[in-house]
Write a protein that holds these residues in place. Structure first.
Motif, PDB file in Angstrom:
ATOM      1  N   LEU A   1      -6.819  -2.400   7.806  1.00 13.42           N
ATOM      2  CA  LEU A   1      -8.156  -2.934   7.504  1.00 13.42           C
ATOM      3  C   LEU A   1      -8.091  -4.014   6.430  1.00 13.42           C
ATOM      4  CD1 LEU A   1     -10.254   0.373   7.474  1.00 13.42           C
ATOM      5  CD2 LEU A   1     -10.431  -1.502   9.132  1.00 13.42           C
ATOM      6  N   LEU A   2      -7.275  -3.784   5.410  1.00 13.54           N
ATOM      7  CA  LEU A   2      -7.129  -4.752   4.331  1.00 13.54           C
ATOM      8  C   LEU A   2      -6.500  -6.047   4.852  1.00 13.54           C
ATOM      9  CD1 LEU A   2      -7.555  -5.068   1.279  1.00 13.54           C
ATOM     10  CD2 LEU A   2      -5.273  -4.098   0.948  1.00 13.54           C
TER      11      LEU A   2
ATOM     12  N   VAL B   1       0.882  -1.163   0.000  1.00 10.68           N
ATOM     13  CA  VAL B   1       0.000   0.000   0.000  1.00 10.68           C
ATOM     14  C   VAL B   1       0.919   1.212   0.000  1.00 10.68           C
ATOM     15  CG1 VAL B   1      -1.835   1.228   1.201  1.00 10.68           C
ATOM     16  CG2 VAL B   1      -1.790  -1.287   1.217  1.00 10.68           C
TER      17      VAL B   1
ATOM     18  N   ILE C   1      -5.652   2.099   6.042  1.00 10.23           N
ATOM     19  CA  ILE C   1      -6.225   1.259   4.983  1.00 10.23           C
ATOM     20  C   ILE C   1      -5.578  -0.118   4.991  1.00 10.23           C
ATOM     21  CG2 ILE C   1      -6.525   1.015   2.477  1.00 10.23           C
ATOM     22  CD1 ILE C   1      -8.202   3.315   3.954  1.00 10.23           C
TER      23      ILE C   1
ATOM     24  N   LYS D   1      -9.107  -7.965   6.775  1.00 13.23           N
ATOM     25  CA  LYS D   1     -10.102  -8.548   5.863  1.00 13.23           C
ATOM     26  C   LYS D   1      -9.547  -9.804   5.168  1.00 13.23           C
ATOM     27  CE  LYS D   1     -13.949  -7.626   3.330  1.00 13.23           C
ATOM     28  NZ  LYS D   1     -15.261  -7.321   3.818  1.00 13.23           N
TER      29      LYS D   1
ATOM     30  N   VAL E   1     -11.315   0.152   1.267  1.00 12.96           N
ATOM     31  CA  VAL E   1     -10.952  -1.269   1.273  1.00 12.96           C
ATOM     32  C   VAL E   1     -11.897  -2.048   0.361  1.00 12.96           C
ATOM     33  CG1 VAL E   1     -10.823  -3.357   2.693  1.00 12.96           C
ATOM     34  CG2 VAL E   1      -9.804  -1.221   3.498  1.00 12.96           C
ATOM     35  N   ASP E   2     -13.189  -1.775   0.448  1.00 10.91           N
ATOM     36  CA  ASP E   2     -14.153  -2.456  -0.423  1.00 10.91           C
ATOM     37  C   ASP E   2     -13.861  -2.171  -1.894  1.00 10.91           C
ATOM     38  OD1 ASP E   2     -15.410  -3.475   1.837  1.00 10.91           O
ATOM     39  OD2 ASP E   2     -17.045  -2.004   1.814  1.00 10.91           O
TER      40      ASP E   2
ATOM     41  N   GLN F   1     -13.321   2.074   5.223  1.00 10.51           N
ATOM     42  CA  GLN F   1     -13.950   0.799   4.864  1.00 10.51           C
ATOM     43  C   GLN F   1     -14.393   0.798   3.408  1.00 10.51           C
ATOM     44  OE1 GLN F   1     -13.974  -2.066   6.857  1.00 10.51           O
ATOM     45  NE2 GLN F   1     -14.364  -2.812   4.798  1.00 10.51           N
TER      46      GLN F   1
END
Length: 167
Positions: free
Chosen positions: A25-26, A11, A22, A29, A157-158, A154
């Motif tokens: 969170l990634l 990233v 980010i 996930k 990330v989506d 979020q």
């Protein structure tokens, strides 16, 4: 195509883009380990930046080699690694000897929004005064998932996951 647990995801972007937020969170996930490149800067680099002096390619070299070794050591499991990787030559060094697929995720924004974020950020060694230097140095990658930082973390990330699956 979907992201596998064997990918090394870098990233990237200039300071203030929310790379660490980010990437954490990634990593959650995707159930991958997370590494913040800032944690691997030498004390000399940290002191230099805290004095508002931009790092040179020579300053960054050892740091980039260390992050490459980290990526190589995690290619069996995959990982999410945060790193500014401002230049194409830096990204080539980071990819060295990685057998599994490297995924580049470039977080992008306007100078104004980034400056506003950096001015609010407390306790980080990278001062807002170096943003222009980073923006001037940044060579946008051609092989990356490019994402605006304006949505919520979020949502970003989506978007990353959705864009990758369509490649």
């Amino acid at each position: 195509m979907t992201l596998s647990n064997k990918n090394i995801l870098f990233v990237i972007g200039v300071s203030g883009t929310g790379k660490s937020t980010i990437a954490k969170l990634l990593a959650e996930k995707l159930n991958l380990p997370f590494f913040d490149g800032d944690d691997f800067h030498s004390e000399a680099n940290i002191k230099k930046m805290s004095k508002k002096i931009p790092l040179t390619d020579e300053d960054r070299y050892g740091w980039l080699v260390t992050l490459n070794k980290l990526a190589v050591n995690n290619q069996e499991t995959g990982a999410v690694i945060v790193c500014s990787a401002l230049k194409e030559s830096y990204r080539k060094l980071l990819e060295n000897k990685i057998e599994e697929k490297v995924v580049w995720i470039s977080l992008e924004s306007s100078f104004e929004l980034l400056l506003e974020r950096l001015q609010k950020r407390k306790g980080h060694f990278m001062p807002a005064e170096l943003l222009k230097s980073q923006m001037d140095t940044f060579e946008p990658p051609t092989n990356a998932i490019k994402i605006s930082i304006e949505p919520s973390p979020q949502e970003i990330v989506d978007q990353i996951l959705k864009e990758y699956e369509t490649k």
